[in-house]
Motif scaffolding. Structure first.
Motif, mmCIF file in Angstrom:
data_model
loop_
_atom_site.group_PDB
_atom_site.id
_atom_site.type_symbol
_atom_site.label_atom_id
_atom_site.label_comp_id
_atom_site.label_asym_id
_atom_site.label_seq_id
_atom_site.Cartn_x
_atom_site.Cartn_y
_atom_site.Cartn_z
ATOM 1 N N SER B 3 0.927 -1.374 0.092
ATOM 2 C CA SER B 3 -0.037 -0.057 -0.033
ATOM 3 C C SER B 3 0.784 1.298 -0.057
ATOM 4 C CB SER B 3 -0.849 0.064 1.173
ATOM 5 O OG SER B 3 -1.813 -1.034 1.186
ATOM 6 N N ARG B 4 2.128 1.265 0.427
ATOM 7 C CA ARG B 4 2.890 2.187 0.524
ATOM 8 C C ARG B 4 3.432 2.686 -0.878
ATOM 9 N NH1 ARG B 4 8.321 3.449 0.024
ATOM 10 N NH2 ARG B 4 9.160 5.000 1.620
ATOM 11 N N VAL B 6 1.543 1.784 -3.576
ATOM 12 C CA VAL B 6 0.131 2.190 -4.464
ATOM 13 C C VAL B 6 0.064 3.793 -3.754
ATOM 14 C CG1 VAL B 6 -2.188 1.947 -4.196
ATOM 15 C CG2 VAL B 6 -0.772 0.033 -4.228
ATOM 16 N N VAL B 7 0.090 4.039 -2.911
ATOM 17 C CA VAL B 7 -0.137 5.307 -2.314
ATOM 18 C C VAL B 7 0.912 6.339 -2.779
ATOM 19 C CG1 VAL B 7 -0.382 7.146 -0.523
ATOM 20 C CG2 VAL B 7 -1.322 4.777 -0.317
ATOM 21 N N LEU B 8 2.125 6.134 -2.746
ATOM 22 C CA LEU B 8 3.239 6.772 -3.450
ATOM 23 C C LEU B 8 3.256 6.964 -4.934
ATOM 24 C CD1 LEU B 8 6.237 6.161 -1.032
ATOM 25 C CD2 LEU B 8 5.206 8.414 -1.143
ATOM 26 N N ARG B 10 0.478 6.729 -6.761
ATOM 27 C CA ARG B 10 -0.744 7.792 -7.115
ATOM 28 C C ARG B 10 -0.269 9.087 -6.718
ATOM 29 N NH1 ARG B 10 -5.825 5.198 -3.462
ATOM 30 N NH2 ARG B 10 -6.173 3.306 -4.688
ATOM 31 N N VAL B 11 0.371 9.616 -5.579
ATOM 32 C CA VAL B 11 0.946 10.981 -5.589
ATOM 33 C C VAL B 11 1.569 11.236 -6.686
ATOM 34 C CG1 VAL B 11 2.430 12.152 -4.095
ATOM 35 C CG2 VAL B 11 0.552 10.508 -2.802
ATOM 36 N N ARG B 12 2.350 10.390 -7.190
ATOM 37 C CA ARG B 12 3.312 10.870 -8.254
ATOM 38 C C ARG B 12 2.646 11.028 -9.716
ATOM 39 N NH1 ARG B 12 7.355 6.955 -5.495
ATOM 40 N NH2 ARG B 12 8.413 8.568 -3.959
ATOM 41 N N ARG B 13 1.636 10.273 -9.829
ATOM 42 C CA ARG B 13 0.629 10.260 -10.998
ATOM 43 C C ARG B 13 -0.163 11.476 -10.791
ATOM 44 N NH1 ARG B 13 -0.156 4.969 -10.862
ATOM 45 N NH2 ARG B 13 -2.137 5.175 -10.010
ATOM 46 N N ALA B 14 -0.590 11.951 -9.695
ATOM 47 C CA ALA B 14 -1.536 12.964 -9.503
ATOM 48 C C ALA B 14 -0.695 14.203 -9.636
ATOM 49 C CB ALA B 14 -1.914 13.066 -8.003
ATOM 50 N N LEU B 15 0.584 14.480 -9.522
ATOM 51 C CA LEU B 15 1.476 15.572 -9.704
ATOM 52 C C LEU B 15 2.099 15.650 -11.042
ATOM 53 C CD1 LEU B 15 2.740 15.499 -5.966
ATOM 54 C CD2 LEU B 15 1.165 17.029 -6.840
ATOM 55 N N ASP B 17 1.493 17.414 -13.480
ATOM 56 C CA ASP B 17 1.443 18.861 -13.789
ATOM 57 C C ASP B 17 2.533 19.634 -13.121
ATOM 58 O OD1 ASP B 17 -0.120 18.682 -11.284
ATOM 59 O OD2 ASP B 17 -0.126 20.867 -11.252
ATOM 60 N N VAL B 18 3.255 19.010 -12.037
ATOM 61 C CA VAL B 18 4.541 19.674 -11.438
ATOM 62 C C VAL B 18 5.334 19.540 -12.274
ATOM 63 C CG1 VAL B 18 6.003 19.766 -9.558
ATOM 64 C CG2 VAL B 18 3.463 19.535 -9.216
ATOM 65 N N PRO B 19 6.287 20.405 -13.135
ATOM 66 C CA PRO B 19 7.382 20.312 -13.934
ATOM 67 C C PRO B 19 8.355 19.286 -13.123
ATOM 68 C CG PRO B 19 6.910 22.729 -13.690
ATOM 69 C CD PRO B 19 6.123 22.060 -12.623
#
Lengths: 491, 214
Positions: B3-4, B6-8, B10-15, B17-19
């Motif tokens: 799950s660690r 998975v969550v990390l 997801r965070v990276r995919r969600a970001l 837009d961050v250059p």
């Protein structure tokens, strides 16, 4: 109330009944106006408030834009300080982790500090199913738990109850959970607080496991922070042998120094105090002081989906102060239960549909639970532009679009109910373009006015779902004008 | 995948837009807010602390080094204390005149034993004038967190002006995050019932702060 948000009606239906409850409206009006006036004074004391607010928003934005970095740093710091870090992708996983950790201690009872995250995941119910009793120890949460009720405010969860109701709940229910209320219990707040003190002290002195949330987690030191007033937090955080904290991943702040911003913003925005009576900070475990075992459960449960939305992301800045609830004209009249989530009010209207998605009728209705007056943005200590996100989410509900659900990108279809509202609006447009049809319709409406319901049937239902139908006058303005040429007034 | 991961992930995919090249320090945080609200002499700072503490219904006393033992004795007597908790490193001269039986907090002491104690006397790590806050950090003159929590009466001795700072930023600078910290602003309180403030729910109902001039 059944103690769960599951299966609650959409906001308009829930609000339609709660706004008719005069006692609830009275309780709410008194409470929200009192806090908002006090808050304005507490904020006015700091002449750098606008700069603190900008700094708070910026720190949160920095954290969110580099959340992976800060979460890994936090995990490292907490572990180095003697804590154990667990990750939960959703509510069910978080609840299962907590249940397992409690079971491993061999205990069957836990004491809880008020926590929005565990309210969100429905932890108490999950623990009950695992044979574990969880005791809420915040006075308002105790009132809610004993009354088999739901919280209706972030800061004052029992805001919808008055002292007489609280006395009745204590008299009838305390014995079921432990020490009964005294026979001669009055409805004076001091007497009620004393009854809670005696009732809960037994639990505090024997509990081996405590469960909390946290207001902040500091990445560079691994420190967790809980702010509170009563001391129940301190009891749960320091007396048990095992402490389990369930915290949303957005609660991390980068550095120890950043606390200087939030410890000024939070108390003044929430309880309108310069500082809340108690703030506890702990870093892992300390030999001889406090719990010997510390578990941190990091909770996603829709937060990464919210993070993926570049407009909606700002909702994750929220520090749960509840200032937006206290200024919101919609919250003040509808009450917290109508929002059907642990997060009521304006922040709930943007946070809940992002955390849970807009698939259910309730969640799709939440972005409409607002008059867009903007008061919530004005008071928000981390400058969340709630109206902007509301409009953004309305667009998503009506038109659909690209969203992320459980980490997967998907395309959302437009919500059904809104097709009917669009049809009704087209019909209205036709009538206004055709004066003859409008006149005929108005006369028909006037003659049948005694038969009118408060809600429209058929395609008009979508419109009156969220509004009471205004009463139709006996004579339309056009007819009155034709009859009098305005003479009555002109004389 | 844990799950660690998975969550990390997801965070990276969600970001997305961050250059790529953006470092966390590239996101500006304006720190032009004030370190201190207003400017004060040390005496004014102590006076403000006393005023703000009193507004939170803490009882504030001023005294000099050679009177503190008499003051502590009087406060314990007024509360009717039979047993008083004393952290291991408390200045013994403060307790020189105290009548009640001294209880020393030991690792083996249970919470129930502490519950039978009437009062506790501690020092403090730092006090914040602007907010009326005292901070305990578990040093030997302050003891474990539980001892300032379970008894109903807490006497906290603050050395003035040395231990008093103006503001929250100044206090954080002085504190060590590795230590368990308790910030106290007035006695335990609740406003959960119709927003009527009631002092004393679970923590000490009576907080007395002794401002000890050096």
């Amino acid at each position: 109330m059944s103690g769960t948000y599951l299966g609650m009606p959409a906001f308009p239906a829930a609000a339609a009944s709660s706004t008719q409850d005069a006692r609830l409206r009275g309780n709410l009006r008194h409470a929200t106006h009192t806090i908002r006036d006090k808050r304005a004074k507490a904020v006015a004391e700091l002449d750098d408030w606008a700069r603190l607010r900008a700094a708070g928003a910026a720190v949160k934005d920095r954290t969110l834009r580099h959340l992976d970095h800060y979460l890994e740093q936090l995990e490292e710091s907490v572990t180095a300080a003697g804590g154990q870090v667990h990750w939960a992708a959703d509510a069910a996983e978080a609840n299962a982790i907590v249940a397992r950790l409690v079971r491993e201690t061999g205990e069957r009872e836990v004491v809880k500090v008020k926590s929005m995250a565990t309210q969100e995941t429905g932890l108490n119910r999950a623990l009950a199913e695992a044979g574990i009793s969880a005791y809420e120890t915040d006075l308002a949460e105790l009132i809610v738990q004993l009354g088999d009720d739901l919280p209706s405010h972030i800061l004052v969860p029992a805001i919808h109850r008055n002292r007489g109701e609280i006395r009745d709940i204590f008299r009838e229910q305390m014995a079921r959970w432990g020490r009964p209320a005294p026979d001669d219990l009055s409805d004076a707040p001091a007497a009620l607080a004393e009854a809670a003190r005696l009732h809960l002290r037994e639990k505090f002195l024997t509990a081996k496991v405590g469960i909390s949330g946290a207001n902040f987690m500091v990445a560079d030191t691994g420190t967790l922070v809980v702010v509170e007033s009563e001391g129940n937090g301190r009891m749960c955080l320091t007396l048990p042998e095992t402490l389990i904290s369930v915290v949303g991943i957005e609660k991390v702040v980068p550095t120890w120094q950043d606390l200087e911003i939030f410890l000024q913003l939070l108390p003044r925005s929430s309880t309108a105090e310069r500082m809340n009576p108690y703030t506890s900070m702990w870093t892992g475990t300390t030999d001889g002081d406090g719990p010997r075992t510390f578990h941190l459960v990091l909770l996603d449960n829709g937060r990464t989906d919210t993070l993926a939305d570049t407009v909606g992301r700002q909702a994750l800045r929220c520090i749960r102060c509840s200032a937006c609830l206290n200024v919101c004209p919609v919250y003040e009249r509808a009450g917290g239960h109508a929002y059907g989530s642990a997060y009521p009010g304006p922040i709930g209207a943007i946070l809940t549909p992002q955390l849970r998605g807009t698939a259910s009728e309730l969640d799709a209705s939440l972005p409409y639970a607002s008059s867009l007056c903007g008061a919530c943005y004005e008071v928000c200590p981390v400058a969340i532009d709630i109206p902007e996100v509301l409009v953004h989410l309305r667009e998503r509900v009506v038109q659909g679009g690209r969203v992320t659900r459980r980490g997967v990108k998907t395309v959302l279809k437009p919500a059904k109910g809104h097709a009917a509202e669009r049809a009704a609006m087209r019909a209205a447009g036709f009538a206004f373009d055709h004066p003859g049809a409008l006149r005929a319709g108005q006369r028909l409406a006037a003659r049948t006015r005694r038969l009118h319901p408060r809600r429209l049937p058929g395609p008009g239902r979508a419109w009156t779902d969220t509004r009471d139908l205004p009463p139709v006058p006996a004579e339309s303005f056009r007819d009155w004008w034709r009859r009098t040429r305005g003479e009555e007034r002109a004389k | 995948m844990s799950s660690r991961d998975v969550v990390l992930a997801r965070v990276r995919r969600a970001l997305a837009d961050v250059p790529r090249g953006e470092g966390y320090e590239d996101v500006p945080v304006p720190r032009d807010y004030l370190r201190v609200h207003g400017s004060r002499t040390p005496e004014e700072r102590v006076a403000l602390l006393a005023e703000r503490l009193a507004e939170y219904r803490a009882l504030v006393h001023h005294c000099a080094e050679d009177e503190v033992h008499m003051l502590v004795m009087r406060l314990l007597a007024e509360h009717g204390t039979q047993h008083v908790l004393v952290p291991p490193g408390l200045d013994p001269s403060w307790m020189a005149a105290a009548d009640p039986v001294r209880i020393h907090d030991r690792a083996a002491s249970t919470a129930r034993e502490l519950d039978a104690v009437g009062s506790v006397v501690t020092g403090c790590a730092v006090a914040i004038a602007e907010t009326g806050t005292i901070v305990l950090d578990g040093s030997p003159d302050q003891g474990r967190r539980r001892i300032s929590l379970v008894p109903d009466h807490h006497i906290c001795v603050v050395r003035v002006p040395d231990q008093v700072v103006d503001s929250v930023p100044e206090a954080l600078e002085r504190l060590d995050p590795v230590r368990p910290l308790t910030w106290i602003s007035g006695p335990s309180a609740t406003s959960d019932i119709e927003l009527d403030r009631v002092e004393g729910v679970h923590g000490p109902r009576k907080l007395e702060v002794v401002l000890l001039s050096e």
